[in-house]
Design a protein around this motif. Structure first.
Motif, PDB file in Angstrom:
ATOM      1  N   ASP A  15      28.779  23.640 -31.165  1.00  0.00           N
ATOM      2  CA  ASP A  15      28.691  23.665 -29.700  1.00  0.00           C
ATOM      3  C   ASP A  15      27.597  24.651 -29.284  1.00  0.00           C
ATOM      4  O   ASP A  15      27.476  25.735 -29.864  1.00  0.00           O
ATOM      5  CB  ASP A  15      30.018  24.100 -29.072  1.00  0.00           C
ATOM      6  N   PRO A  16      26.807  24.296 -28.273  1.00  0.00           N
ATOM      7  CA  PRO A  16      25.712  25.189 -27.839  1.00  0.00           C
ATOM      8  C   PRO A  16      26.182  26.588 -27.440  1.00  0.00           C
ATOM      9  O   PRO A  16      25.473  27.564 -27.675  1.00  0.00           O
ATOM     10  CB  PRO A  16      25.100  24.461 -26.640  1.00  0.00           C
ATOM     11  N   GLU A  17      27.377  26.704 -26.881  1.00  0.00           N
ATOM     12  CA  GLU A  17      27.899  28.009 -26.450  1.00  0.00           C
ATOM     13  C   GLU A  17      28.059  28.971 -27.631  1.00  0.00           C
ATOM     14  O   GLU A  17      27.997  30.188 -27.467  1.00  0.00           O
ATOM     15  CB  GLU A  17      29.262  27.860 -25.755  1.00  0.00           C
ATOM     16  N   MET A  18      28.254  28.431 -28.811  1.00  0.00           N
ATOM     17  CA  MET A  18      28.505  29.258 -29.985  1.00  0.00           C
ATOM     18  C   MET A  18      27.260  29.999 -30.464  1.00  0.00           C
ATOM     19  O   MET A  18      27.349  30.895 -31.285  1.00  0.00           O
ATOM     20  CB  MET A  18      29.082  28.402 -31.118  1.00  0.00           C
ATOM     21  N   ARG A  19      26.107  29.655 -29.929  1.00  0.00           N
ATOM     22  CA  ARG A  19      24.864  30.339 -30.328  1.00  0.00           C
ATOM     23  C   ARG A  19      24.897  31.818 -29.954  1.00  0.00           C
ATOM     24  O   ARG A  19      24.126  32.604 -30.493  1.00  0.00           O
ATOM     25  CB  ARG A  19      23.658  29.653 -29.697  1.00  0.00           C
ATOM     26  N   VAL A  20      25.781  32.185 -29.028  1.00  0.00           N
ATOM     27  CA  VAL A  20      25.939  33.599 -28.659  1.00  0.00           C
ATOM     28  C   VAL A  20      26.315  34.416 -29.902  1.00  0.00           C
ATOM     29  O   VAL A  20      25.889  35.558 -30.055  1.00  0.00           O
ATOM     30  CB  VAL A  20      27.033  33.757 -27.568  1.00  0.00           C
ATOM     31  N   LEU A  21      27.089  33.814 -30.787  1.00  0.00           N
ATOM     32  CA  LEU A  21      27.551  34.514 -31.992  1.00  0.00           C
ATOM     33  C   LEU A  21      26.589  34.395 -33.160  1.00  0.00           C
ATOM     34  O   LEU A  21      26.683  35.160 -34.119  1.00  0.00           O
ATOM     35  CB  LEU A  21      28.921  33.971 -32.412  1.00  0.00           C
ATOM     36  N   GLY A  22      25.710  33.433 -33.130  1.00  0.00           N
ATOM     37  CA  GLY A  22      24.769  33.234 -34.224  1.00  0.00           C
ATOM     38  C   GLY A  22      24.744  31.778 -34.671  1.00  0.00           C
ATOM     39  O   GLY A  22      25.317  30.903 -34.039  1.00  0.00           O
ATOM     40  N   SER A  23      24.105  31.556 -35.800  1.00  0.00           N
ATOM     41  CA  SER A  23      23.946  30.199 -36.326  1.00  0.00           C
ATOM     42  C   SER A  23      25.249  29.692 -36.948  1.00  0.00           C
ATOM     43  O   SER A  23      26.169  30.472 -37.232  1.00  0.00           O
ATOM     44  CB  SER A  23      22.845  30.193 -37.388  1.00  0.00           C
ATOM     45  N   THR A  24      25.304  28.391 -37.177  1.00  0.00           N
ATOM     46  CA  THR A  24      26.472  27.810 -37.848  1.00  0.00           C
ATOM     47  C   THR A  24      26.597  28.375 -39.262  1.00  0.00           C
ATOM     48  O   THR A  24      27.706  28.543 -39.763  1.00  0.00           O
ATOM     49  CB  THR A  24      26.387  26.270 -37.883  1.00  0.00           C
ATOM     50  N   GLU A  25      25.458  28.674 -39.893  1.00  0.00           N
ATOM     51  CA  GLU A  25      25.481  29.250 -41.240  1.00  0.00           C
ATOM     52  C   GLU A  25      26.101  30.647 -41.225  1.00  0.00           C
ATOM     53  O   GLU A  25      26.869  31.008 -42.118  1.00  0.00           O
ATOM     54  CB  GLU A  25      24.070  29.312 -41.832  1.00  0.00           C
ATOM     55  N   LYS A  26      25.763  31.428 -40.206  1.00  0.00           N
ATOM     56  CA  LYS A  26      26.325  32.772 -40.089  1.00  0.00           C
ATOM     57  C   LYS A  26      27.836  32.701 -39.896  1.00  0.00           C
ATOM     58  O   LYS A  26      28.588  33.465 -40.508  1.00  0.00           O
ATOM     59  CB  LYS A  26      25.693  33.523 -38.928  1.00  0.00           C
ATOM     60  N   LEU A  27      28.291  31.784 -39.045  1.00  0.00           N
ATOM     61  CA  LEU A  27      29.731  31.623 -38.830  1.00  0.00           C
ATOM     62  C   LEU A  27      30.425  31.231 -40.132  1.00  0.00           C
ATOM     63  O   LEU A  27      31.517  31.719 -40.434  1.00  0.00           O
ATOM     64  CB  LEU A  27      29.988  30.581 -37.741  1.00  0.00           C
ATOM     65  N   ALA A  28      29.797  30.354 -40.925  1.00  0.00           N
ATOM     66  CA  ALA A  28      30.375  29.937 -42.207  1.00  0.00           C
ATOM     67  C   ALA A  28      30.464  31.123 -43.166  1.00  0.00           C
ATOM     68  O   ALA A  28      31.470  31.283 -43.877  1.00  0.00           O
ATOM     69  CB  ALA A  28      29.540  28.815 -42.819  1.00  0.00           C
ATOM     70  N   GLN A  29      29.440  31.973 -43.181  1.00  0.00           N
ATOM     71  CA  GLN A  29      29.475  33.161 -44.038  1.00  0.00           C
ATOM     72  C   GLN A  29      30.594  34.106 -43.607  1.00  0.00           C
ATOM     73  O   GLN A  29      31.307  34.659 -44.452  1.00  0.00           O
ATOM     74  CB  GLN A  29      28.133  33.887 -43.984  1.00  0.00           C
TER      75      GLN A  29
END
Length: 69
Positions: A15-29
């Motif tokens: 979701d575009p809103e999640m870019r506040v936290l970083g990339s999808t790769e960062k969230l997976a890490q």
């Protein structure tokens, strides 16, 4: 502090809103390392409850004046 995320919604890493936290790769890490915001496993998908995201962001607040958060 005002909430950034809608507390009654489930957000997914792409979701575009999640870019506040970083990339999808960062969230997976973060998930792999048991860091970051709490998440839900919905089948094979990952979701984040808006209230958990807001709580995580509020916990990251740093006041340079040393006043209570």
């Amino acid at each position: 502090m005002a909430d950034i995320f809608d507390s009654d919604r489930i957000f997914f890493p792409d979701d575009p809103e999640m870019r506040v936290l970083g990339s999808t790769e960062k969230l997976a890490q973060w998930r792999h390392r048991n860091r970051g915001p709490a998440f839900l496993r919905i089948g094979r998908r990952i979701g984040y409850h808006g209230s958990d995201l807001n709580a995580y962001l509020n916990a990251q607040r740093i006041d340079p004046n040393g006043e209570a958060a």
